[in-house]
Design an enzyme around this catalytic site. Structure first.
Site, PDB file in Angstrom:
ATOM      1  N   THR A  73       0.832  -1.207   0.000  1.00 50.53           N
ATOM      2  CA  THR A  73       0.000   0.000   0.000  1.00 50.53           C
ATOM      3  C   THR A  73       0.869   1.261   0.000  1.00 50.53           C
ATOM      4  O   THR A  73       0.510   2.269  -0.600  1.00 50.53           O
ATOM      5  CB  THR A  73      -0.969   0.003   1.196  1.00 50.53           C
ATOM      6  OG1 THR A  73      -0.224  -0.154   2.400  1.00 50.53           O
ATOM      7  CG2 THR A  73      -1.974  -1.124   1.084  1.00 50.53           C
ATOM      8  N   GLU A 105       1.970  12.182   0.789  1.00 52.33           N
ATOM      9  CA  GLU A 105       2.205  13.395   0.012  1.00 52.33           C
ATOM     10  C   GLU A 105       3.626  13.592  -0.487  1.00 52.33           C
ATOM     11  O   GLU A 105       3.843  14.270  -1.488  1.00 52.33           O
ATOM     12  CB  GLU A 105       1.787  14.617   0.852  1.00 52.33           C
ATOM     13  CG  GLU A 105       0.285  14.690   1.031  1.00 52.33           C
ATOM     14  CD  GLU A 105      -0.132  15.684   2.104  1.00 52.33           C
ATOM     15  OE1 GLU A 105       0.136  15.417   3.286  1.00 52.33           O
ATOM     16  OE2 GLU A 105      -0.709  16.713   1.751  1.00 52.33           O
ATOM     17  N   VAL A 164       3.282   8.514   4.090  1.00 50.77           N
ATOM     18  CA  VAL A 164       3.659   8.348   2.690  1.00 50.77           C
ATOM     19  C   VAL A 164       2.703   9.025   1.715  1.00 50.77           C
ATOM     20  O   VAL A 164       2.861   8.908   0.509  1.00 50.77           O
ATOM     21  CB  VAL A 164       3.742   6.845   2.316  1.00 50.77           C
ATOM     22  CG1 VAL A 164       4.848   6.165   3.094  1.00 50.77           C
ATOM     23  CG2 VAL A 164       2.413   6.145   2.562  1.00 50.77           C
TER      24      VAL A 164
HETATM   25 MO1  MOS Z   1      -4.327  16.425   2.129  1.00 48.13          MO
HETATM   26  S1  MOS Z   1      -3.935  17.767   0.756  1.00 48.13           S
HETATM   27  O1  MOS Z   1      -3.380  16.535   3.380  1.00 48.13           O
HETATM   28  O2  MOS Z   1      -5.585  15.469   1.827  1.00 48.13           O
END
Ligand code: MOS
Length: 756
Positions: A653, A723, A721
């Site tokens: 994942t 962003e 993980v």
């Molecule tokens: Mo977010 S842009 O932290 O879903």
């Protein structure tokens, strides 16, 4: 009974499931269609709603004509500001209460004749079928009195003012005299960048099914933050939070677009209240564009000065982004520039303009995704100026401590990430000269860029229940947007309790559960993990206490530190008892442990932690492109990403999360762009036919590697993980294009016309 978190999350012993590439627990339900999303719930008498959008950017409605709409067969009601029941105003944003971020805008929909943006919902049609609702919506005639509107970002950008700062997201930084150092530097670059607005385009367009029973509301909604949504609805509709149940077990992607409460949700609830019917509002893709804020556009300047060896003497990064007069989110565009390079002199500013457009919102790595495009493009350009390998330039400027304030990095392995990435990618085979590598008629380019995203944690309450059969139930209102959130927590709980994964059930996506962390800021997994670990610790303590009271228990006299949770029980050396035996011996059919975490203590902890550490996920992005020398077409042909995200809970994942971020980064680099008519403020391409996200044919194999070393300041050592992998991605593409063609493209997306 409940307790607060321990200051440091307890370590667990075994790692039987953590780290393994385990299939998503909800995979079967999703692939068989058994999973039901917000727009797929049936209720007796369910009615369907559709929105009528304003066609001017600013002004007021002077006349409403709903006669034709009302004449459509099946229409139940047409709600406008003339007849809609009132909603309470949106709460003002407060730093002390982050849930006020749930107000996507401050607009009081249908309680006002005022128009604040082109696309604002001005009426809602409720009908027996979605077709009738949409057709009738097209027949509602509104007459407007227009007022002058400011909608052109490029024209307004020179009037930007500095963003307000706050302790966790400062908008400015200065060290030394960066301007003087830049002027004196023997080697320098000074570049202007621009990035366009973007939209989230989740596979599931926003949808709401709202059902009132007296003063009680049941809401099916795909949301990234159940507690915020519930609180916001309570405030807007004047009913206590306990009267509202939000069900959100499946969310078809969010990326930030489902973190705030937008018009569709509020108007579905309002329509249900006004008509006394269960109401479903499934937004068209076009309505999503008109009612859910996307990513801000930006202009940025990055200027770098260096000595002849490539040591940075000056780093200047300034940005302009936009919010709206009716709300919006300032982005931390220079965040990576604070922490990535050991520059002797630094000047950072984030500036804002306010436009008459829908409020912007967070979209995957808000700030860092577009900020790293500019920073990492400029660093690459400086490498060209210096005649230095771009990785070598980065390594020469890799700081030991935070370059601004000398704080410690909680975890930092960029050197290792670049070393591993260069090896896996084959960076040595790169001919450093631009435009000389070829594959047949294609020009080949290789580029690198650094990924950077801060690591956050949020409050999370968790209850763990152990039954007489040895089954463990994790109860936490967390959010499953497709990333495998519940699977990760099942792995963590199974290891912590020493039971097989099949014995663990995770309950989530329901406001009746203990409030979970929001799915945002890449923080959900770590935040919930802290709660699961703390609850498991409590649960084992209770179980041990029970065992110690049993006369023939081999655990008598043992302390918690001496026992191991494995094989469905507690053991000391070779001897112990299963949980079922302990419970039976105590005459109990289950035992429960609850851990609660409140916002205020949590904020205090976060601030004190951030005074000591800089906390972030980082990575090295390697991109290879093929560029058609005649048409300027850019194809991404290879990708390697190496990420320092601490402990990897589930390799499968996590891979998908990181690959997904890179795919979005490639979209940002090459095709994604929301086009706003600069005269009318109208979005001109509100559809997947005209807003181009990457498709399979656009994406090569993406190799993802981890350093997989725990961050000692994070629960289980995991960083998050969601962003980090979109950051640096667009710069890696731009840098590869620069290598292939000699051309530096500074305006996203990198379309053919800009390459030629
Ligand atoms: Mo977010 S842009 O932290 O879903």
């Amino acid at each position: 009974m409940t307790t607060k978190y321990a200051e440091t999350a307890p370590a667990t012993t075994g790692t039987k499931y953590v780290g393994r590439p385990i299939d998503r627990l909800d995979g079967l339900a999703k692939t068989t269609g058994e999973a039901r999303f917000a727009a797929e719930h049936q209720y007796p008498g369910l009615a369907h709603a559709a929105l009528v959008h304003a066609t001017i950017a600013r002004g007021r409605v002077t006349a409403v004509d709903t006669a034709a709409a009302r004449a459509v067969t099946g229409v139940i009601e047409v709600l406008t500001h003339e007849n809609a029941p009132p909603m309470k105003p949106a709460p003002k944003f407060s730093v002390l209460d982050l849930s006020s971020l749930a107000s996507g805008t401050s607009v009081n929909y249908l309680a006002t004749d005022e128009v604040h943006w082109n696309g604002q919902p001005m009426a809602v049609v409720v009908a027996e079928t979605p077709e009738a609702a949409r057709h009738a919506a097209s027949l509602v005639r509104l007459t407007y009195e227009e007022r002058p509107a400011v909608v052109d970002f490029a024209a307004e950008e020179p009037n930007a003012v500095q963003q307000r700062s706050n302790p966790v997201m400062p908008s400015a930084a200065d060290k030394g005299d960066a301007r003087a150092a830049l002027a004196a530097a023997p080697v320098s670059v000074d570049l202007r960048f621009s990035t366009p607005p973007h939209h989230h385009n989740a596979i599931e367009p926003h949808a709401t099914t709202a059902v009132w029973d007296g003063d009680e509301l049941t809401l099916h909604e795909g949301t990234q933050n159940i507690p915020w949504l519930r609180k916001h609805l309570s405030q807007r509709f004047g009913v206590p939070e306990r009267n509202i149940r939000v069900l959100s077990p499946f969310v078809g992607g969010g990326f930030g677009g489902k973190g705030s409460v937008w018009a569709g949700t509020l108007l579905a609830v309002l329509a249900a209240r006004a008509t006394g019917r269960a109401v479903r509002l499934a937004l068209t893709r076009e309505s999503v564009y008109h009612t859910v804020g996307g990513r801000t556009p930006s202009t940025q300047r990055v200027a770098l000065g260096a000595d002849a060896e490539g040591n940075l003497t000056a780093l200047i990064h300034t940005s302009v982004s936009r919010t709206s007069r009716i709300g919006g989110m300032p982005e931390q565009i220079t965040s990576g520039s604070r922490h990535l390079y050991a520059a002797q002199n630094v000047h950072l500013r984030q500036n804002l303009v306010q436009l008459d457009l829908l409020a912007n919102t967070a979209m995957r790595a808000p700030g860092e995704s577009i900020g790293t495009f500019a920073l990492e493009s400029a660093v690459d350009e400086l490498a060209w100026e210096l005649g230095l390998d771009p990785i070598e330039l980065r390594m020469r400027n890799e700081p030991e401590r935070d370059p601004l304030h000398g704080k410690q990095f909680a975890h930092r392995m960029l050197r290792e990430a670049y070393a591993l990435g260069a090896d896996r990618f084959g960076w040595r085979e790169r001919d450093p000269r631009p435009g000389v590598m070829r594959d047949g008629r294609w020009l080949v380019g290789m580029g690198v860029a650094t990924a950077y995203h801060p690591s956050w944690r949020m409050p999370a309450s968790v209850t763990l229940r152990l039954g007489a059969d040895g089954g463990v139930v994790v109860r936490c209102g967390l959010h499953e947007m497709g990333m495998g959130a519940a699977t990760a927590q099942a792995q963590i709980a199974a290891d912590a309790m020493g039971v097989p994964m099949e014995a663990v059930r995770v309950e989530y996506g329901d406001s009746d559960l203990p409030p979970g962390p929001g799915a945002g800021g890449s923080a959900q997994t770590a935040s919930a993990a802290a709660g699961v670990l703390a609850a498991a610790e409590k649960l084992k303590k209770s179980l041990l206490a029970m065992a110690r009271r049993q006369p023939d228990s081999p655990l008598r006299g043992r302390r918690l530190e001496e026992v191991e949770a494995r094989d469905g029980g507690l053991f000391h050396g070779g001897r112990g008892q299963t949980y079922a035996e302990i419970l039976a011996g105590a005459g109990r059919d289950h035992v429960e442990a609850a851990v609660k975490s409140g916002m205020l203590s949590f904020m205090a902890r976060t601030l004190s932690e951030r005074r000591r550490y800089v906390k972030a996920a980082t990575g090295a992005q390697f991109c290879e492109v093929r560029v058609d020398p005649d048409t300027g077409e850019v194809r991404v042909s290879r990708w390697v990403g190496v990420f320092d995200v601490g402990t990897v809970i589930n390799e499968k994942t996590a891979n998908s999360q990181l690959r997904g971020g890179i795919v979005m980064g490639i979209g940002m680099a090459l095709s994604e762009e929301t086009l706003v008519d600069q005269r009318t403020g109208r979005i001109m391409n509100p559809s997947l036919a005209e807003y181009h996200v990457p498709v399979h044919a656009d994406i090569p194999r993406i190799d993802v590697h981890y350093l997989d070393e725990p961050d000692p300041t994070m629960p289980l050592g995991l960083i998050g993980v969601g962003e980090v992998s979109i950051t640096g991605a667009a710069a890696a593409v731009a840098n590869a294009v620069r290598h292939a063609t000699g051309k530096r493209v500074v305006d996203l997306p990198i379309t053919l016309d800009k390459v030629l």
